[in-house]
Design a protein around this motif. Structure first.
Motif, mmCIF file in Angstrom:
data_model
loop_
_atom_site.group_PDB
_atom_site.id
_atom_site.type_symbol
_atom_site.label_atom_id
_atom_site.label_comp_id
_atom_site.label_asym_id
_atom_site.label_seq_id
_atom_site.Cartn_x
_atom_site.Cartn_y
_atom_site.Cartn_z
ATOM 1 N N LEU A 176 10.201 2.093 2.650
ATOM 2 C CA LEU A 176 10.951 3.179 2.018
ATOM 3 C C LEU A 176 11.865 2.621 0.931
ATOM 4 O O LEU A 176 12.342 1.498 1.034
ATOM 5 N N PHE A 177 12.106 3.434 -0.070
ATOM 6 C CA PHE A 177 13.041 3.011 -1.118
ATOM 7 C C PHE A 177 14.367 2.577 -0.515
ATOM 8 O O PHE A 177 14.940 1.550 -0.884
ATOM 9 N N GLY A 209 0.795 -1.218 0.000
ATOM 10 C CA GLY A 209 0.000 0.000 0.000
ATOM 11 C C GLY A 209 0.826 1.266 0.000
ATOM 12 O O GLY A 209 2.056 1.229 -0.114
ATOM 13 N N ARG A 210 0.112 2.386 0.131
ATOM 14 C CA ARG A 210 0.751 3.692 -0.020
ATOM 15 C C ARG A 210 0.966 4.382 1.322
ATOM 16 O O ARG A 210 1.265 5.563 1.386
ATOM 17 N N LYS A 228 13.031 8.853 7.632
ATOM 18 C CA LYS A 228 11.694 9.175 8.097
ATOM 19 C C LYS A 228 10.651 8.557 7.155
ATOM 20 O O LYS A 228 10.809 8.566 5.945
ATOM 21 N N ALA A 229 9.586 8.041 7.744
ATOM 22 C CA ALA A 229 8.526 7.451 6.926
ATOM 23 C C ALA A 229 7.743 8.554 6.237
ATOM 24 O O ALA A 229 7.057 9.341 6.884
ATOM 25 N N GLU A 230 7.886 8.638 4.922
ATOM 26 C CA GLU A 230 7.150 9.626 4.144
ATOM 27 C C GLU A 230 6.709 8.995 2.833
ATOM 28 O O GLU A 230 7.399 8.121 2.290
ATOM 29 N N VAL A 231 5.594 9.457 2.321
ATOM 30 C CA VAL A 231 5.060 8.826 1.116
ATOM 31 C C VAL A 231 5.999 8.988 -0.071
ATOM 32 O O VAL A 231 6.257 8.038 -0.812
ATOM 33 N N HIS A 232 6.554 10.192 -0.263
ATOM 34 C CA HIS A 232 7.285 10.418 -1.515
ATOM 35 C C HIS A 232 8.606 9.657 -1.613
ATOM 36 O O HIS A 232 9.182 9.576 -2.689
#
Lengths: 353, 353, 353, 353
Positions: free
Chosen positions: A200-201, A192-193, C194-198
């Protein structure tokens, strides 16, 4: 025959900000018989969909709207692309308004309520709706889905395992059903998003790992459906793994062939079983599937291997987890429910490379 | 209006085993007005296309055929998805047979023959055909392309640089044309499907590098076209880089705004310039493009930035190098040449994520 | 000469859960003259470091401890691998206890306090400490760093731009300093853990984009240091981009050569400038760097290009953003501050492939 | 104690241009007891190693030399990082000159010559040398390796499968040895540095596939060694898969626990078995390994799972295929053969992220 806007199915989407949501938008915005009517997001109320998802610029004019303002009861069908627990809270009201419901989460997948409650840690809000809900794996229950008002759209892993094993279970098991192994691999969109560290990448790239070995929510779902196919309980070991790719799912299924079934021509069996299923492609003998061969398409491909013609059957299954494993399958269900051609809006060729 | 097989354009592809070839197949197999007639490969004569490219299983029934056996002269149009030098050897014969030609390689891109010979190390085989050939960048020459019998389909880098700069060059340059910088980044499919060490996964993944700084074949192509737009020579620095992604191209263009042009509203200028171009999307002020927003689609997106409202203009351009940068643009050219809607067969929504 | 535990430098790390923290741990756990004494994390108090970072199993026995419990004042040096604002709150107390401070965040990078406050949106807590702090770019100020009690460890982008331009600024600019362009590309770890969508794998993979074009915090840092090198203000355009790779930074720098400097042998100039810098490698003329050539090492590599021997200078710089761009540079600073060999603990060969 | 150049082991490498070659160079150039003496490549004669592998700039001064010119007979040990068949052609002459041989290819792995000839399609050139050769899996045969003159360095897949299963086979099998399943996944460097289409970035990225299901050369190698451990033949299903990552190998092993062994504490069994092996790390109960936790290190990590405490044992094993799976293990073997500490030159911490 082009459909006129008047004749199009009015479609609502609840919770369209996640990956299954944007994938529904991609597919439905190109569907010849659909009119996108509403898409909800409590958090993004007012934001044009194409601002969050620039691939939709010029293709989808809708803005997200808060659930209470969205005209869902005027839709013909509502898709729930939400976390578990949302669809079951709203399904009854929509059904009463004559709206059909397709839930992409787990609320209507498991028939056994205690199992649902054990794995999802919530009570089931509408056992009666669950009672009438149909498990939306088209290739296993076309008739039931055609008549359904509520669909529990299958999980991504279950879709691959069930279609990979159905031919050797239906009409009497040809394999040892007490010891089936499903070694499954998923691309990262399967998670999911949601912003989380482990996807994370910088964490998931150039890496490979197993997860959920001690217990994964798709396990009981697969087991329940395998038991249905088998006419009795099955023993299943299920190990999911995370692959550094965006989309794609690969399941390697291992089963022991029963002594009585050693003469079976499994290649022919699989080909015959899926001869009339437009989205299941049984590869020629000896071929091996790769996930990119189905990228962004609703096709699921299967290869059957039997090394040294021995007693070990290996079935390899690939799909795009967001299409056949989620949103494409949901549209396929919708097509059946509304008497449309099963492939309507789902005929894009996979993207390779 | 659906086209009948009888009325469809008969299309041949020479050299269909590379990435621009399979991408042409993906697009043309879904094109409503096209009948795929022949696809050639000397090496793969007899092999079904779908065996090499499993994404086409069930969608393309053709097999590769040896060039001498392929019925190319019976086609309406032939695409060359070949290395440089092949199209110019066959173009004259096809034209004489009434077949139109779209070359995805460089044979008909450069008008200046000495420049062609310097950069491609071969003589030009048919200067007269080159003379009539049209540079196939639709947004710059719709009229010429509509009348053309031979198209030189633009290179991927040139497409981004030219569309990114046309609005500030046409009708009098607004920028210092002696010192333009194009810092460009391409996904790895830009290097083609040839087996080479430097594009192996183990070499190109988790890595970033520049290449061709001392000289790249797209440099003279860009310069020639920029000079045409500018009405005189331009000074261009062009640095291509390789990005660890499959598809996608990102060009960051830097130009100094001329003193007389400081009052220009560049955002409005770009929006006006491309208002009627279905495949060019000028993003809203402040937005930034990303390559995945055009993945597998024919759209090119542009953002215009001017930090601190100073004299430095930054134009950011994204496209899918295999679609707008190659095969999609070739189909767009075909559409114009045959009087079809420009977007026919090219309306797929980009794949995101 | 092996150092005994008694003679080793006692090192503390504040905020060790992010990427610069684990990278410090990797480097310091292999450093011959260091004893890791404390690592703090408010959130992970009590958790063994090797549980969060399994690559450290068997190599680092420490557990995270809450900042108030950690024996930081008994350390010889404390690294801050924290968000901006943390180091400046604790620096004074540590200095008073005789502990030296190396901040990997921005608290001690910008000398101009209003600039700091504008870009970081917080007041500066200790202007007097900032006053004595030294900007820790070793190759530019070895003497100052050797004497420093407080180091502002440079940002990753600034390290590449400053080392790429120093040779043409020091001792009189050879380039037009009003119009310098830095087109920079960073791997995803640059964004932290940090957990971030982008920065999710599903968002950042197979994608390329620019960001921060309208303003990035490293811009004023680069400008301040460039001005110092230049003896006056410079005009800089800075465009950072995100590359789908874990580690690595690539900066492409464009500068116009001044008329008086057209005879300069830039290759020789760069080679001479960095002849005695063990971590700066000027590539041979014509060579091009790639990020993987420095993966996981403290080396920064530079190539100098001048197409057509014209007036445009292109400098290409690569580093590992987590090593020379952060933690490795911090250790390099520590080595200088404590009179150790500059390369101590930093001599690992880069990982390729 | 630092070793003097005089006392260092003289090492030659035959065929150093591939990935196992450059990895040997990385490890050996940092090894305290080694002097790199010669590295051969017929094709690259005269080229400095650091020109092909820029990570070695400033670290390895050697140039490749043609095999006939290289002073291999003056070495103490020669590593063969060559295709299959090269080592066996030169081993006898080197042994006669008193040089020890470590082959990273398959020439000395399989004891059964007909099996070797069937799978590698060549005759074995020196059965007598094969006779004395030792299979170089340190954890299974430290004594034999210490005395060996010739080592067959294990394949990458076999290393994971054998170390994953040794504890349940040694001293009497605790599992059903007729039906073992090894579902293995490898990063792309496992395929080497040869230019091939299927390992191009554009083919292998964002993709997952199985390969070699009908037969893989590591299958007979694993079977022969498992039989040795088991004291009799075993039944093994082995399915290798390709993961879009550079380095890393993950093996998921499935075995049925024998009725008599149901009371075994497998976690304790594995921990005890590897208590004295510095490069095998048995993870705590419940933990799951990931490949990046061993990236660029010689450590192999194992987790033991037994879902629901049933009869199905799952062993998960990770290693870096180029280090413990190839060059690191080769150096580990060398250390034993020359009486050096087993971990000499192999103590780098894994790179994470």
């Amino acid at each position: 025959m082009a459909s006129t806007p008047q004749s199009r199915i009015k479609v609502g989407i609840v919770g369209g900000t996640g990956y299954t949501g944007v994938e529904l938008l991609r597919l439905l915005s190109q569907h010849p018989h659909v009119e996108l009517t509403a898409i909800t997001s409590r958090k993004e109320d007012g934001m044009p969909v194409a601002e969050m998802y620039p691939n939709l610029r010029g293709r989808v004019d809708l803005a997200f709207s808060s659930p209470d303002k969205a005209p869902l009861s005027g839709c013909d069908v509502v898709f729930f692309a939400t976390p578990h627990g949302v669809a079951m809270a709203q399904a009854r009201e929509l059904l009463d308004a004559g709206v059909r419901v397709i839930d992409l989460a787990a609320d209507f997948r498991l028939k056994d309520i205690p199992t649902f409650q054990k794995w999802y840690k919530i009570d089931h809000a509408c056992p009666d709706v669950l009672e009438e809900a149909v498990y939306g794996l088209v290739e296993l229950d076309r008739a039931g889905i055609s008549r359904a008002r509520v669909i529990g759209n299958p999980g991504c892993y279950p879709t691959t395992v069930l279609l990979g094993l159905a031919p050797v279970l239906e009409g009497g098991a040809r394999i040892d059903t007490r010891h089936i192994i499903a070694d499954c691999k998923s691309g990262v969109t399967g998670a999911g998003r949601k912003a989380e560290v482990h996807t994370l990448f910088s964490e998931a790239s150039d890496n490979f790992k197993a997860y959920g070995v001690a217990g994964h929510r798709h396990h009981p779902e697969i087991s329940e459906q395998l038991a249905r196919l088998n006419g009795g309980p099955v023993g299943l070991v299920f190990v999911p793994h995370l692959v550094p790719m965006i989309r794609g799912m690969f399941s390697t299924l291992y089963a022991r062939i029963l002594p009585d079934a050693m003469d079976t021509d499994f290649q022919a069996l699989f080909e015959a079983r899926y001869a009339n299923d437009p989205f299941v492609d049984v590869l020629p003998a000896g071929a091996l599937p790769e996930t990119r061969s189905v990228r962004a398409s609703n096709t699921l491909r299967i290869a059957v291997q039997r090394p040294g013609n021995g007693d070990q059957l290996i079935v390899l299954v690939v799909q795009d987890n967001l299409v056949k494993g989620a949103s494409g399958q949901a549209v396929q269900n919708m097509n059946l429910m509304f008497g449309l051609p099963e492939t309507a809006g789902l005929d894009q060729v996979a993207i390779l490379p």
